[in-house]
Design a protein around this motif. Structure first.
Motif, mmCIF file in Angstrom:
data_model
loop_
_atom_site.group_PDB
_atom_site.id
_atom_site.type_symbol
_atom_site.label_atom_id
_atom_site.label_comp_id
_atom_site.label_asym_id
_atom_site.label_seq_id
_atom_site.Cartn_x
_atom_site.Cartn_y
_atom_site.Cartn_z
ATOM 1 N N ALA A 69 10.422 -46.830 39.467
ATOM 2 C CA ALA A 69 9.406 -45.777 39.561
ATOM 3 C C ALA A 69 8.684 -45.842 40.905
ATOM 4 C CB ALA A 69 8.408 -45.912 38.411
ATOM 5 N N ILE A 70 8.355 -47.046 41.343
ATOM 6 C CA ILE A 70 7.669 -47.205 42.626
ATOM 7 C C ILE A 70 8.546 -46.697 43.760
ATOM 8 C CG2 ILE A 70 6.827 -48.911 44.285
ATOM 9 C CD1 ILE A 70 5.908 -50.591 41.870
ATOM 10 N N MET A 71 9.808 -47.148 43.773
ATOM 11 C CA MET A 71 10.704 -46.750 44.850
ATOM 12 C C MET A 71 10.925 -45.244 44.860
ATOM 13 S SD MET A 71 14.496 -48.229 45.781
ATOM 14 C CE MET A 71 15.261 -47.552 44.310
ATOM 15 N N ALA A 72 11.166 -44.667 43.684
ATOM 16 C CA ALA A 72 11.416 -43.231 43.610
ATOM 17 C C ALA A 72 10.168 -42.431 43.966
ATOM 18 C CB ALA A 72 11.898 -42.855 42.203
ATOM 19 N N GLY A 73 9.009 -42.850 43.460
ATOM 20 C CA GLY A 73 7.777 -42.112 43.731
ATOM 21 C C GLY A 73 7.376 -42.144 45.186
ATOM 22 N N GLU A 99 12.128 -46.005 29.611
ATOM 23 C CA GLU A 99 11.404 -47.254 29.442
ATOM 24 C C GLU A 99 9.932 -47.105 29.803
ATOM 25 O OE1 GLU A 99 13.348 -50.779 30.949
ATOM 26 O OE2 GLU A 99 15.234 -49.689 31.128
ATOM 27 N N LEU A 100 9.611 -46.082 30.576
ATOM 28 C CA LEU A 100 8.208 -45.773 30.846
ATOM 29 C C LEU A 100 7.743 -44.878 29.696
ATOM 30 C CD1 LEU A 100 8.646 -45.014 34.627
ATOM 31 C CD2 LEU A 100 7.525 -46.991 33.656
ATOM 32 N N VAL A 101 7.098 -45.477 28.736
ATOM 33 C CA VAL A 101 6.874 -44.811 27.453
ATOM 34 C C VAL A 101 6.210 -43.452 27.621
ATOM 35 C CG1 VAL A 101 5.811 -45.049 25.189
ATOM 36 C CG2 VAL A 101 6.660 -47.072 26.373
ATOM 37 N N THR A 102 5.231 -43.349 28.481
ATOM 38 C CA THR A 102 4.557 -42.077 28.720
ATOM 39 C C THR A 102 4.388 -41.894 30.218
ATOM 40 O OG1 THR A 102 2.345 -43.044 28.690
ATOM 41 C CG2 THR A 102 3.236 -42.299 26.580
ATOM 42 N N VAL A 103 4.121 -40.650 30.616
ATOM 43 C CA VAL A 103 3.882 -40.360 32.027
ATOM 44 C C VAL A 103 2.614 -41.056 32.501
ATOM 45 C CG1 VAL A 103 3.501 -38.510 33.705
ATOM 46 C CG2 VAL A 103 5.071 -38.165 31.811
ATOM 47 N N SER A 104 1.720 -41.398 31.571
ATOM 48 C CA SER A 104 0.486 -42.079 31.967
ATOM 49 C C SER A 104 0.785 -43.430 32.608
ATOM 50 C CB SER A 104 -0.429 -42.273 30.756
ATOM 51 O OG SER A 104 0.196 -43.096 29.786
ATOM 52 N N GLU A 105 1.938 -44.050 32.248
ATOM 53 C CA GLU A 105 2.298 -45.309 32.891
ATOM 54 C C GLU A 105 2.646 -45.079 34.360
ATOM 55 O OE1 GLU A 105 4.901 -48.023 31.016
ATOM 56 O OE2 GLU A 105 4.245 -47.523 28.998
ATOM 57 N N LEU A 106 3.251 -43.939 34.652
ATOM 58 C CA LEU A 106 3.481 -43.595 36.050
ATOM 59 C C LEU A 106 2.157 -43.424 36.784
ATOM 60 C CD1 LEU A 106 6.401 -40.997 35.946
ATOM 61 C CD2 LEU A 106 6.470 -43.295 36.879
#
Length: 399
Positions: free
Chosen positions: A279-283, A173-180
């Motif tokens: 993503a926030i929790m995992a990162g 669902e995070l289309v690209t790594v740039s969203e991370l």
């Protein structure tokens, strides 16, 4: 035949109902009413029992408290009689530093308590009162130990296979790594004292491994146990230097774990923003794991206080608050509100950590504004953010 007459199988509840059927129905109704009455009696009995238990607990606690108080007084009396004539018990320090003069800042209860205990420790050290300083040191150790226990409980929950799978399912669902990369993980790394190159490893771990694996969890739990042992060593040996280094690391870990926990409850996600929340929790948790890998290096280094850190963190917070109006508008992309909230939470954490050691009369008010900001984010009261921003702008900035 009259329309009002009934046949032999008619009854008061409709045609075709025999006397036997009526009796059976009435028996069912009677049994149901009896069950309801019994349930009410049981509930009332349970309530009375609970009240009685509470009264007994209160009565039993009172004598113990009195006994403890008498025992404490008798011990004090024995100690006083055992002191040489003319000796005096050390009094609380009166010549305290500017660091301990302002009212204890508000904030998370555990952090607020720790700050107050550490202020007493510093004041006692400056007043050359070793016994009072040792007592305050033990209190600080207890506060930090409680933070480590909370961290360990979080690590045990988040380091499960289900948690990793939940994030890996959200990755598409995070289309690209740039969203991370739109998430301020670099600032979280700065709070933890991690070097910039770890960011490349972080994104690789997030995409390929789900960010947090079992070996990370086991390592973190081992290091947490080692840190708790070092805290006890500092308490027994009254090593204030070791305590200072341990406190710097534990405080940063506790603040960052708070960011991860606020992003998404363990095993759940924010409704409508699942990918970003995961993503926030995992990162954040992966960064904490990297910090624990370098805990020995952190504790062995003498870190000079950056006198400009608080000023920069304050400016960054105001800059992020200027963008907070987007929270009240339709999102430009899915998950944008979660990103904006997280960025503000990270800036708050940086501002609090950077201002912690400052001798700053406005620190209590400053921390109160940070609390109000986080509370507004928690309850989606975005109109409050503008008020907080204006109050922060008129406060004297951190020195």
């Amino acid at each position: 035949m009259s329309f009002s007459s009934r046949g032999p199988e008619s009854g008061p509840h409709g045609p075709g109902e025999s006397a036997r059927q009526q009796a059976a129905r009435q028996e069912i109704v009677r049994q149901a009413e009896a069950k309801v009455a019994a349930a009410k009696r049981a509930a009332a009995a349970a309530e009375r029992a609970a009240e009685g238990q509470a009264r007994r607990a209160a009565q039993s606690a009172a004598p113990k408290s009195s006994k403890s108080s008498k025992s404490s007084k008798s011990k004090k009396g024995r100690k006083a009689r055992g002191r040489p004539a003319g000796s005096r018990r050390e009094q609380p320090p009166t010549n305290v530093s500017a660091y301990s003069q302002p009212k204890a800042p508000t904030g998370p209860p555990s952090l607020n308590r720790l700050v107050g205990d550490d202020q007493r420790r510093i004041a006692a050290l400056q007043a050359n009162q070793p016994a009072a300083a040792a007592a305050a040191l033990r209190d600080v150790v207890a506060d930090l130990d409680a933070m480590l226990v909370t961290t360990a409980n979080y690590v045990r929950k988040v380091g499960t296979r289900r948690s990793r799978q939940s994030f890996q399912q959200a990755i598409p669902e995070l289309v690209t790594v740039s969203e991370l990369r739109a998430l301020p993980f670099d600032e979280v790394a700065e709070i933890l004292g991690l070097p910039t190159p770890v960011m490349d490893d972080l994104f690789d771990r997030l995409v390929r491994k789900g960010g947090f694996v079992r070996t990370d969890r086991d390592l973190m739990l081992r290091e947490i146990r080692a840190l708790r042992q070092q805290l006890q060593r500092a308490s027994v040996t009254r090593d204030h230097g070791l305590l200072d280094r341990l406190m710097g690391f534990v405080l940063r870990i506790a603040q960052v774990i708070g960011l991860a926990a606020a992003a998404a409850p363990v095993g759940a996600v924010v409704v409508g923003e699942p990918a970003v929340a995961e993503a926030i929790m995992a990162g954040v948790t992966a960064l904490v794991a990297l910090a624990f890998q370098q805990v020995a290096t952190y504790l062995s280094q003498q870190r000079a206080h950056d006198k400009h850190a608080a000023t920069k963190a304050h400016a960054d917070l105001l800059a992020e608050l200027a963008k907070a109006g987007r929270l009240a508008t339709p999102p430009a992309y899915e998950g944008e509100p979660a990103v904006l909230r997280f960025r503000l939470e990270v800036r708050c954490a940086r501002a609090r950590i950077a201002s912690l050691p400052l001798a700053w009369p406005e620190k209590a008010q400053y921390w109160q504004e940070l609390d109000d900001l986080l509370l507004a984010l928690k309850h989606n009261e975005y109109e409050t953010l503008d008020l907080v921003q204006r109050r922060l702008e008129i406060l004297p900035p951190p020195p």
